[in-house]
Motif scaffolding. Sequence first.
Motif, short mmCIF file in Angstrom:
data_model
loop_
_atom_site.label_atom_id
_atom_site.label_comp_id
_atom_site.label_asym_id
_atom_site.label_seq_id
_atom_site.Cartn_x
_atom_site.Cartn_y
_atom_site.Cartn_z
N MET A 28 1.03 -0.86 -0.07
CA MET A 28 0.35 -0.13 -0.16
C MET A 28 0.61 1.30 0.08
O MET A 28 0.47 2.11 -0.39
CB MET A 28 -0.84 0.37 1.25
N ARG A 29 1.86 0.79 0.78
CA ARG A 29 2.83 1.88 0.20
C ARG A 29 3.53 2.59 -0.76
O ARG A 29 4.00 3.31 -1.30
CB ARG A 29 3.94 2.11 1.34
N ALA A 30 3.67 1.50 -1.12
CA ALA A 30 4.32 1.79 -2.63
C ALA A 30 3.09 1.64 -3.24
O ALA A 30 4.04 3.41 -4.83
CB ALA A 30 4.89 -0.51 -3.11
N TYR A 31 1.97 2.01 -3.78
CA TYR A 31 1.05 2.56 -4.05
C TYR A 31 0.74 3.75 -4.47
O TYR A 31 1.27 4.37 -5.13
CB TYR A 31 -0.14 1.54 -4.21
N TYR A 32 0.85 4.04 -2.85
CA TYR A 32 1.34 6.00 -2.66
C TYR A 32 2.26 6.08 -2.71
O TYR A 32 1.92 7.50 -3.89
CB TYR A 32 0.82 5.76 -1.54
N ALA A 33 3.39 5.99 -3.26
CA ALA A 33 4.98 6.54 -3.68
C ALA A 33 4.69 6.42 -5.11
O ALA A 33 5.17 7.30 -5.58
CB ALA A 33 5.63 5.53 -3.43
N ARG A 34 3.54 5.58 -5.71
CA ARG A 34 4.05 5.21 -8.20
C ARG A 34 2.64 6.73 -7.56
O ARG A 34 2.64 6.82 -8.71
CB ARG A 34 3.09 4.52 -7.61
N MET A 35 1.74 7.03 -6.71
CA MET A 35 0.60 7.74 -7.21
C MET A 35 1.19 9.33 -6.57
O MET A 35 0.22 10.55 -7.48
CB MET A 35 -0.48 8.10 -6.55
N ARG A 36 1.55 9.51 -5.72
CA ARG A 36 2.39 11.08 -5.67
C ARG A 36 2.75 11.99 -6.56
O ARG A 36 2.53 12.94 -6.15
CB ARG A 36 3.16 11.19 -4.19
N PRO A 37 3.88 11.11 -7.56
CA PRO A 37 4.19 11.82 -8.85
C PRO A 37 2.63 12.75 -8.85
O PRO A 37 2.67 13.58 -10.38
CB PRO A 37 5.02 11.94 -9.44
N ILE A 38 2.03 12.07 -9.22
CA ILE A 38 0.17 11.77 -10.70
C ILE A 38 -0.57 13.11 -9.58
O ILE A 38 -1.27 13.85 -10.40
CB ILE A 38 -0.34 11.09 -10.77
N LEU A 39 -0.52 13.15 -8.88
CA LEU A 39 -1.44 14.16 -7.90
C LEU A 39 -0.96 15.23 -7.91
O LEU A 39 -0.03 15.27 -7.46
CB LEU A 39 -1.09 12.82 -6.19
#
Length: 345
Positions: free
Chosen positions: A174-185
């Motif tokens: 789940m942390r890895a998913y947020y890390a992947r999404m952060r540049p998109i947010l």
Amino acid sequence: MSNHDTVVPHEDYGFFGPDSVSWKVFLYPTALSIGFQRTVVTEMYEPFLLASVNDTGAVSKRPALRYDRTLQYMATVTFGDSVSVLKASDILVKIHSKITGTEPISGLRYDANDPEAQLWIHLTAWHSVLYTYEKFGPGKLSPEEERQYWVECARAAQFQTIDIADVPCSRAEMRAYYARMRPILTATEATQQHVEQLLDSASTLLPDSALWWPVAKLTQTLFRKGTIATLPRWMRKMGGVHQSPVTDALVTVLLRATFRLVAQSVAAQRFLIHTASPLTAPITDPILCAVAPKNPVVWTPEAARAHHGTVRPTDQYAQIRAARAEKTLPEHAAADGSAPLLPFA
């Protein structure tokens, strides 16, 4: 509000049941209150989701109804019987099929049924509910419970147009998913406007009367500060919200004590749900009142679909895209969130 004798039982246990970790976490009063508020606030940072919300105007025009409908869906998937869950899933995909448009910054198309968009919505909900349970409730789950929680998260994802292989299986994933999404947010002016409105939305769920005004304002203040206390600093900065560490600590203590008190009373929990989300009450009442379903069985999604003759949302979405390509469905239409997901008698 009805007494226990008049609570209508569900047909079955749906897809989780009393032995599930989902019931343990989602039944705690943090889930359908501050956990839900954190969910909708966090969702607004995804630009394609924000564009769809902004275009439909569902949050700004009908906040109480949108909250009620969304809480209804969340509770249905977790606590509802198999027929209700499958029906809600089918209708949700159909509603989302009408929500397409253009994200203004990138100029790219958004589609509310897009698997990535649905994954973001699903995971922000399941993560926020667990996070607020840990922060304002009993604390962390055991390692075995946590493993089971993410297994059940993947099971619930099967009622949306999500690729199950993309669903995290652990806190680390789940942390890895947020890390992947952060540049998109991102956070535009529209993001900050929606975040601000949603942080103060708790008061809109209570009756608009002089008698309720002090309770509504207190709830709004506590939920606003409590939700901010759960957001990472970078997300607060992007959203234009600020709060000191001292306030974070104080509101955490206050909310933890409040939720512990509410959790000790079934009557209090039922009263709050009936007041804040009338559409959700028939779903949660049998669970809170320990009213056994007519058929005490827990289904798998595959078995339930075979039994009831329904298709997977991913297949349903493929059909929608094919029809759209053939121009038999409109390329763009607006849905304002007022369409009912489930007709409860």
